[in-house]
Design an enzyme around this catalytic site. Structure first.
Site, mmCIF file in Angstrom:
data_model
loop_
_atom_site.group_PDB
_atom_site.id
_atom_site.type_symbol
_atom_site.label_atom_id
_atom_site.label_comp_id
_atom_site.label_asym_id
_atom_site.label_seq_id
_atom_site.Cartn_x
_atom_site.Cartn_y
_atom_site.Cartn_z
ATOM 1 C CD GLU A 70 -4.362 -0.712 3.998
ATOM 2 O OE1 GLU A 70 -5.368 -1.440 3.869
ATOM 3 O OE2 GLU A 70 -3.289 -1.115 4.472
ATOM 4 N NE ARG A 93 3.221 21.228 29.221
ATOM 5 C CZ ARG A 93 3.899 21.318 30.354
ATOM 6 N NH1 ARG A 93 3.391 20.826 31.468
ATOM 7 N NH2 ARG A 93 5.088 21.884 30.375
ATOM 8 C CE LYS A 101 2.216 4.952 11.052
ATOM 9 N NZ LYS A 101 1.117 5.622 10.362
ATOM 10 C CB CYS A 148 -14.804 16.522 38.336
ATOM 11 S SG CYS A 148 -15.544 17.964 39.094
ATOM 12 C CE LYS A 166 -7.948 22.493 37.904
ATOM 13 N NZ LYS A 166 -8.766 22.432 36.713
ATOM 14 C CE LYS A 188 -18.462 14.377 41.724
ATOM 15 N NZ LYS A 188 -19.427 14.227 40.653
ATOM 16 C CE1 TYR A 214 -4.257 -1.448 0.138
ATOM 17 C CE2 TYR A 214 -2.945 -3.204 1.124
ATOM 18 C CZ TYR A 214 -4.102 -2.774 0.506
ATOM 19 O OH TYR A 214 -5.105 -3.660 0.253
ATOM 20 C CB VAL A 215 3.492 2.434 2.334
ATOM 21 C CG1 VAL A 215 4.495 3.573 2.377
ATOM 22 C CG2 VAL A 215 2.585 2.472 3.559
ATOM 23 C CG ASP A 217 7.357 -6.243 -3.618
ATOM 24 O OD1 ASP A 217 6.728 -5.349 -3.030
ATOM 25 O OD2 ASP A 217 7.396 -7.433 -3.223
HETATM 26 N N1 LIG Z 1 -0.906 0.245 4.940
HETATM 27 C C1 LIG Z 1 -0.959 1.432 5.481
HETATM 28 O O1 LIG Z 1 -1.974 2.127 5.420
HETATM 29 C C2 LIG Z 1 0.247 2.003 6.185
HETATM 30 C C3 LIG Z 1 0.219 3.333 6.599
HETATM 31 C C4 LIG Z 1 1.330 3.859 7.235
HETATM 32 C C5 LIG Z 1 2.439 3.052 7.475
HETATM 33 N N2 LIG Z 1 2.428 1.748 7.080
HETATM 34 C C6 LIG Z 1 3.629 0.954 7.321
HETATM 35 O O2 LIG Z 1 4.338 0.867 6.085
HETATM 36 C C7 LIG Z 1 4.938 -0.407 5.937
HETATM 37 C C8 LIG Z 1 4.423 -1.069 4.679
HETATM 38 O O3 LIG Z 1 3.047 -1.273 4.813
HETATM 39 P P1 LIG Z 1 2.169 -1.838 3.624
HETATM 40 O O4 LIG Z 1 0.769 -1.900 4.106
HETATM 41 O O5 LIG Z 1 2.475 -1.084 2.378
HETATM 42 O O6 LIG Z 1 2.784 -3.325 3.534
HETATM 43 P P2 LIG Z 1 2.426 -4.485 2.518
HETATM 44 O O7 LIG Z 1 2.502 -5.755 3.268
HETATM 45 O O8 LIG Z 1 1.180 -4.154 1.750
HETATM 46 O O9 LIG Z 1 3.628 -4.423 1.494
HETATM 47 C C9 LIG Z 1 4.951 -4.713 1.822
HETATM 48 C C10 LIG Z 1 5.676 -5.119 0.549
HETATM 49 O O10 LIG Z 1 7.051 -5.301 0.850
HETATM 50 C C11 LIG Z 1 7.503 -6.345 0.000
HETATM 51 N N3 LIG Z 1 8.813 -6.854 0.446
HETATM 52 C C12 LIG Z 1 9.096 -7.690 1.474
HETATM 53 N N4 LIG Z 1 10.426 -7.916 1.534
HETATM 54 C C13 LIG Z 1 10.992 -7.184 0.548
HETATM 55 C C14 LIG Z 1 12.339 -6.977 0.113
HETATM 56 N N5 LIG Z 1 13.367 -7.576 0.712
HETATM 57 N N6 LIG Z 1 12.545 -6.174 -0.921
HETATM 58 C C15 LIG Z 1 11.530 -5.544 -1.540
HETATM 59 N N7 LIG Z 1 10.241 -5.714 -1.183
HETATM 60 C C16 LIG Z 1 9.978 -6.509 -0.145
HETATM 61 C C17 LIG Z 1 6.370 -7.358 0.053
HETATM 62 O O11 LIG Z 1 6.446 -8.303 -0.985
HETATM 63 C C18 LIG Z 1 5.166 -6.439 -0.048
HETATM 64 O O12 LIG Z 1 4.785 -6.225 -1.389
HETATM 65 C C19 LIG Z 1 4.612 -1.166 7.231
HETATM 66 O O13 LIG Z 1 5.668 -0.977 8.140
HETATM 67 C C20 LIG Z 1 3.375 -0.484 7.730
HETATM 68 O O14 LIG Z 1 3.247 -0.600 9.143
HETATM 69 C C21 LIG Z 1 1.364 1.212 6.429
#
Ligand SMILES: NC(=O)c1ccc[n+]([C@@H]2O[C@H](COP(=O)([O-])OP(=O)(O)OC[C@H]3O[C@@H](n4cnc5c(N)ncnc54)[C@H](O)[C@@H]3O)[C@@H](O)[C@H]2O)c1
Length: 438
Positions: free
Chosen positions: A161, A259, A210, A268, A324, A271, A10-11, A30
């Site tokens: 997502e 903070r 994060k 308040c 406080k 209770k 996704y990212v 990938d």
């Molecule tokens: N999905 C979200 O909405 C979101 C939002 C913010 C942060 N994140 C973080 O971002 C990171 C990725 O999330 P995602 O949802 O895109 O993950 P995902 O599982 O959808 O994709 C990860 C990809 O990495 C690939 N991969 C694994 N090993 C690899 C390598 N050695 N070389 C190249 N590619 C490799 C996998 O095949 C896969 O396609 C995670 O740490 C997640 O916590 C995700």
């Protein structure tokens, strides 16, 4: 810029499409050949609003290449975004195996590369990973140094997502954790045009932010859902309640109460929380998150007690007794709980609170203190100086300017300050300074 992206989930896939759309040349890498094939054909490997058209368009532009070959991607680019998955392991820890494998490969190829390269970790990583785990791997594999031959930095990803292209273009902020300016400037070139604030911080803080954000989101959702279950049981419309809760931007949807400081108390919150939990219990509604709040508050109080006891000193001066700053209300004050504990342990205790005048305490407030600290009359002093003169440790729960001034003027080198209130100008105090959690 020429950019390589490792991990096209996704990212990675959304970043690849948006960066190529913005005119950059992007190499996607990938280990999943199926994803590479899809992108090669102009198709999206993830289901996301707008991605079908965008991927088609950017692949047709010729600015996108895909490869399983780490070296090819690194040779052709100056900056890499690392977006591989970091899922949960069976025991709840973070499974970093994909990241570790990739770090070794990137380090090995960095050995061959004669020009500088910037590695931007975008995967969510537990704090300390970049500096304590990935940097040593990459330095030993490459025989080169972070900050000299290459740069490592961490930029948390905040896209959601379902709305990820929109979130890419309008993130809540851009945060770059880095230990030198060069990678920050490069990322400013890449993301500085986005309509949001750009913050530079330490790598560890960026990693932690994060988690803090996601934990906060989970907490908010659970709060709304616990309220909804209770509302349902009470015959109340949860949407009406939560809509109104959200309309208060002074106390509810604001910086207020966010903070770090000492435990909560007062007449308040404890209770009303107890009454809420009782309502739920009578109606068989489970509210584990709200039910855990008092326990967490007690853990915070215990943390302060441990800090004071660990000093090994026996003469304690407490500055502040009410719950406080700016009130004389002692009911359920965590400072009173602290005093009770020290008194019970047989420590010598003196207390100063400019707002609390014992002779003027009335009603429930007086009854509370008489019940919890019956000897309060002998413990309280009217002058801060008197308390300071006879204490080895000062436990400060008030950030009142008079208190700060008194501490600055009268603190001795042999005294310890345990700060529960995050005093201003704390760096200028004599003696040993210990913050509650800072
Ligand atoms: N999905 C979200 O909405 C979101 C939002 C913010 C942060 N994140 C973080 O971002 C990171 C990725 O999330 P995602 O949802 O895109 O993950 P995902 O599982 O959808 O994709 C990860 C990809 O990495 C690939 N991969 C694994 N090993 C690899 C390598 N050695 N070389 C190249 N590619 C490799 C996998 O095949 C896969 O396609 C995670 O740490 C997640 O916590 C995700």
């Amino acid at each position: 810029m020429n950019i390589s992206i490792f991990g096209l989930g996704y990212v990675g896939a959304v970043s690849l499409a948006c960066l190529a759309r913005d005119g950059h040349t992007v190499y996607g890498v990938d280990v999943d050949l199926g994803k590479l094939a899809l992108i090669g054909e102009g198709k999206t490997p993830v289901v996301e609003e707008g991605m079908i058209d965008l991927m088609q368009q950017v692949v047709a532009s010729g600015r996108v290449s895909v490869t399983p070959d780490v070296r090819a991607a690194m040779v052709n680019t100056e900056l890499s975004l690392i977006c591989v998955g970091t899922p949960s392991a069976a025991n709840g820890s973070q499974d970093q195996s994909a990241m570790l494998r990739l770090a070794r490969d990137l380090g090995a190829f960095m050995r061959e590369k004669s020009t500088k390269h910037t590695f931007v970790f975008r995967s969510t990583l537990v704090p300390g990973t970049v500096e304590e785990v990935l940097r040593p791997i990459m330095e030993s594999e490459s025989g080169k140094h972070d900050g000299v031959d290459f740069h490592l930095c961490f930029q948390p990803e905040f896209l959601r997502e379902g709305t990820s292209i929109r979130d890419y273009d309008q993130p809540p902020f851009t945060i770059v954790g880095a230990s030198c300016p060069e990678p920050v400037e490069l990322l400013r070139q890449l993301f500085g045009h986005l309509p949001c604030q750009f913050h530079r911080t330490s790598i560890r803080s960026a990693e932690m932010v994060k988690y803090s954000c996601n934990d906060f989101h989970a907490l908010k959702i659970t709060f709304a859902n616990e309220m909804a279950r209770l509302c349902e049981a009470m015959g109340v419309d949860p949407f009406e309640v939560m809509d109104l809760v959200c309309k208060d931007t002074q106390l509810n949807i604001s910086k207020a109460y966010l903070r770090p400081g000492f435990a909560f108390g007062g007449s308040c919150l404890p209770k009303d929380l107890r009454a809420t939990l009782y309502l739920a219990k009578m109606r068989d509604v489970e509210l584990p998150m709200l039910g855990g709040i008092m326990q967490s508050n007690q853990a915070h109080l215990d943390h302060a007690i441990r800090k004071v006891m660990a000093s090994g000193k026996r003469r304690i001066g407490m500055i502040g007794l009410s719950f406080k700053t700016g009130t004389d209300d002692l009911r359920e004050s965590p400072m009173v709980a602290l005093a009770e504990h020290f008194f019970g342990k047989g420590l010598s205790l003196l207390v100063y609170d400019p707002e609390v005048n014992l002779s003027k305490l009335l009603g429930a407030n007086r009854r509370f203190i008489e019940q919890h600290l019956p000897h309060i009359g002998c413990l309280m002093k009217n002058d801060l100086e008197d308390v300071m003169a006879e204490s080895d440790v000062l436990v400060v729960g008030l950030a009142d300017p008079k208190v700060v001034d008194g501490l600055q003027r009268h603190l001795r080198d042999d005294q310890i300050v345990i700060d529960l209130a995050r005093l201003p100008d704390r760096g200028e105090l004599r003696g040993e300074y210990l913050g509650l959690c800072w």
